[in-house]
Design a protein around this motif. Structure first.
Motif, mmCIF file in Angstrom:
data_model
loop_
_atom_site.group_PDB
_atom_site.id
_atom_site.type_symbol
_atom_site.label_atom_id
_atom_site.label_comp_id
_atom_site.label_asym_id
_atom_site.label_seq_id
_atom_site.Cartn_x
_atom_site.Cartn_y
_atom_site.Cartn_z
ATOM 1 N N LYS A 1 0.747 -1.164 -0.106
ATOM 2 C CA LYS A 1 -0.066 0.001 0.044
ATOM 3 C C LYS A 1 0.875 1.138 -0.061
ATOM 4 O O LYS A 1 0.398 2.308 -0.349
ATOM 5 C CB LYS A 1 -1.016 -0.030 1.305
ATOM 6 N N PHE A 2 2.160 1.302 0.274
ATOM 7 C CA PHE A 2 2.945 2.434 0.206
ATOM 8 C C PHE A 2 3.619 2.437 -0.914
ATOM 9 O O PHE A 2 4.593 3.476 -1.132
ATOM 10 C CB PHE A 2 3.990 2.305 1.413
ATOM 11 N N PHE A 3 3.418 1.983 -2.040
ATOM 12 C CA PHE A 3 4.245 1.803 -3.132
ATOM 13 C C PHE A 3 3.163 2.442 -4.424
ATOM 14 O O PHE A 3 1.815 1.849 -4.251
ATOM 15 C CB PHE A 3 4.623 0.420 -3.703
ATOM 16 N N GLU A 4 3.790 3.236 -5.142
ATOM 17 C CA GLU A 4 2.712 3.874 -6.307
ATOM 18 C C GLU A 4 2.642 2.532 -7.352
ATOM 19 O O GLU A 4 3.488 1.663 -7.294
ATOM 20 C CB GLU A 4 3.318 4.753 -6.947
ATOM 21 N N ARG A 5 1.322 2.221 -7.797
ATOM 22 C CA ARG A 5 1.222 1.324 -8.592
ATOM 23 C C ARG A 5 0.740 1.524 -9.985
ATOM 24 O O ARG A 5 0.381 2.656 -10.254
ATOM 25 C CB ARG A 5 -0.129 0.663 -8.017
ATOM 26 N N PHE A 6 1.169 0.953 -11.128
ATOM 27 C CA PHE A 6 1.122 1.271 -12.330
ATOM 28 C C PHE A 6 0.289 0.125 -12.891
ATOM 29 O O PHE A 6 0.535 -0.889 -12.606
ATOM 30 C CB PHE A 6 2.357 1.500 -13.077
ATOM 31 N N ASP A 7 -0.617 0.450 -13.960
ATOM 32 C CA ASP A 7 -1.479 -0.408 -14.700
ATOM 33 C C ASP A 7 -0.763 -1.368 -15.820
ATOM 34 O O ASP A 7 -0.994 -2.540 -15.959
ATOM 35 C CB ASP A 7 -2.683 0.089 -15.499
ATOM 36 N N THR A 8 0.362 -0.911 -16.208
ATOM 37 C CA THR A 8 1.096 -1.337 -17.235
ATOM 38 C C THR A 8 2.766 -1.236 -16.962
ATOM 39 O O THR A 8 2.852 -0.333 -16.387
ATOM 40 C CB THR A 8 0.820 -0.848 -18.622
ATOM 41 N N VAL A 9 3.449 -2.015 -17.683
ATOM 42 C CA VAL A 9 4.668 -1.825 -17.437
ATOM 43 C C VAL A 9 5.243 -0.640 -18.390
ATOM 44 O O VAL A 9 6.154 -0.169 -17.776
ATOM 45 C CB VAL A 9 5.333 -3.361 -17.892
ATOM 46 N N GLU A 10 4.619 -0.419 -19.341
ATOM 47 C CA GLU A 10 4.986 1.024 -19.941
ATOM 48 C C GLU A 10 4.697 1.940 -19.174
ATOM 49 O O GLU A 10 5.405 3.307 -19.324
ATOM 50 C CB GLU A 10 3.863 0.819 -21.202
ATOM 51 N N ALA A 11 3.543 2.054 -18.385
ATOM 52 C CA ALA A 11 3.356 3.116 -17.208
ATOM 53 C C ALA A 11 4.435 3.424 -16.433
ATOM 54 O O ALA A 11 5.023 4.427 -16.196
ATOM 55 C CB ALA A 11 2.129 2.933 -16.720
ATOM 56 N N ALA A 12 5.120 2.257 -15.972
ATOM 57 C CA ALA A 12 6.234 2.394 -14.869
ATOM 58 C C ALA A 12 7.487 2.690 -15.432
ATOM 59 O O ALA A 12 8.181 3.503 -14.906
ATOM 60 C CB ALA A 12 6.282 0.914 -14.227
#
Length: 101
Positions: free
Chosen positions: A67-78
């Motif tokens: 819960k303390f990590f920003e999450r990304f929907d795709t590897v491209e977004a990361a």
């Protein structure tokens, strides 16, 4: 979903726990000196944790929930998030793709 793990040389190492699998790794250079490693990892579920291990003898380990990590929907977004690090004005910074450990 994906997260970015950061390990700072000489300070701490981020290690994925159960349900978190590294998919890509990058070395971050700032004015020619390697400063950090970034790992994009895929997450299966919401219960995983990341171990943050302090460098050096006797370094402590902290277990940090997702819960303390920003999450990304795709590897491209990361990847796009990581690219923001090297696209700031005229600083001498770059990312180099690295082997997964």
């Amino acid at each position: 979903m994906y997260i970015i793990l950061t390990s700072k040389l000489g300070e701490y190492d981020a290690r994925p726990g159960q349900g978190i699998a590294p998919v890509e790794s990058y070395e971050y250079f700032f004015y020619g000196k390697k400063k950090a490693n970034f790992t994009i990892a895929v997450v299966s579920g919401d219960e995983g944790r990341v171990s943050i291990v302090e460098a050096g003898e006797g370094g402590k380990t902290n277990s940090v929930p997702l819960k303390f990590f920003e999450r990304f929907d795709t590897v491209e977004a990361a990847r796009a998030e990581l690219e923001q690090l090297v696209a700031f004005g005229s600083i001498d910074a770059r990312l180099e793709r690295a082997q997964l450990h």
